[in-house]
Enzyme design. Sequence first.
Site, PDB file in Angstrom:
ATOM      1  N   HIS A   1       0.849  -1.200   0.000  1.00 37.53           N
ATOM      2  CA  HIS A   1       0.000   0.000   0.000  1.00 37.53           C
ATOM      3  C   HIS A   1       0.878   1.241   0.000  1.00 37.53           C
ATOM      4  O   HIS A   1       2.041   1.194   0.423  1.00 37.53           O
ATOM      5  CB  HIS A   1      -0.904   0.039   1.235  1.00 37.53           C
ATOM      6  CG  HIS A   1      -2.105  -0.852   1.151  1.00 37.53           C
ATOM      7  ND1 HIS A   1      -2.053  -2.188   1.480  1.00 37.53           N
ATOM      8  CD2 HIS A   1      -3.379  -0.607   0.767  1.00 37.53           C
ATOM      9  CE1 HIS A   1      -3.253  -2.730   1.315  1.00 37.53           C
ATOM     10  NE2 HIS A   1      -4.084  -1.788   0.873  1.00 37.53           N
TER      11      HIS A   1
ATOM     12  N   LYS B   1      -0.596   4.881   4.416  1.00 38.15           N
ATOM     13  CA  LYS B   1      -1.530   3.969   5.084  1.00 38.15           C
ATOM     14  C   LYS B   1      -1.089   3.724   6.518  1.00 38.15           C
ATOM     15  O   LYS B   1       0.061   3.379   6.781  1.00 38.15           O
ATOM     16  CB  LYS B   1      -1.648   2.651   4.322  1.00 38.15           C
ATOM     17  CG  LYS B   1      -2.719   1.739   4.928  1.00 38.15           C
ATOM     18  CD  LYS B   1      -3.085   0.599   4.013  1.00 38.15           C
ATOM     19  CE  LYS B   1      -4.028  -0.387   4.681  1.00 38.15           C
ATOM     20  NZ  LYS B   1      -5.324   0.180   5.047  1.00 38.15           N
TER      21      LYS B   1
END
Length: 232
Positions: free
Chosen positions: A138, A142
């Site tokens: 990600h 995040k």
Amino acid sequence: MRIALVGHGKMNRAVAELAAAQGHVIQTVIGGAENVGGAALTRERLAGSEVAIEFTRPDQAPANLIALAGLRMPAVCGTTGWLARLPEISEAVIAHGSALLHSANFSTGVQLFLRGARDLARQFAGQPGFAGFVVETHHAQKLDAPSGTALRLQAALREGDPGRAYPVTSIRGGFAPGTHEVVFDAPFETIRLEHVARGRQAFAAGAIQAAEWIQGRQGVFTFEQMLFGEAP
Ligand SMILES: NC(=O)c1ccc[n+]([C@@H]2O[C@H](COP(=O)([O-])OP(=O)(O)OC[C@H]3O[C@@H](n4cnc5c(N)ncnc54)[C@H](OP(=O)(O)O)[C@@H]3O)[C@@H](O)[C@H]2O)c1
């Protein structure tokens, strides 16, 4: 639908864009600065809204969901990393006769991928020559790791193949909205099953679909229950 957006970060901006294109109205937008502990979630502020879509932060979602339950405002929550508080939140939703639909991943493709991964893991049960593991990647911002989806993926794999742990490796960096990969690896061969989100539209579409579905319902639901009528 007239929608209240709780949070106006990357996800709810994608929801706003798609909702407008689908003819829905963004009735109100509630940002972080005004809403510490759910302080801005009042009857006046939500007047005219039919549903709230909540994409904020793991440490903020529980207070928001409890406040929305108190107002009997149906809520769709995509924030991840707060599930340990689900029992308390469910109690509030049920006590007030409200509705909540939550999911760590509002992509229909991911939900199908989870079921496919469980079925694939079933084939590897009792095959000790293979190692099984998960890699998720990600963007650098995040906050939670492993991702909520990686944890669901691990649970689905363990359901199909209880003899293996399926450890998760998390990578944070760059801009990827979310990639999840299951790898079965043997000394001379590799099998990979991968889901790649190419944009946030996949999650936004599912959240809007969930907001339509939850109208007129009471109780606590998951996106998986909405799609398949059961947990994957
Ligand atoms: N379920 C899914 O399909 C899915 C998909 C993608 C992401 N997610 C999850 O959704 C969450 C949000 O992701 P994102 O990419 O949109 O993050 P983001 O870009 O960082 O946005 C989060 C927003 O929440 C706001 N916020 C913080 N506390 C708030 C509060 N109490 N009330 C209202 N707004 C508040 C922040 O505003 P300020 O900056 O003003 O504080 C920020 O604009 C994360 O948990 C992420 O893991 C879920």
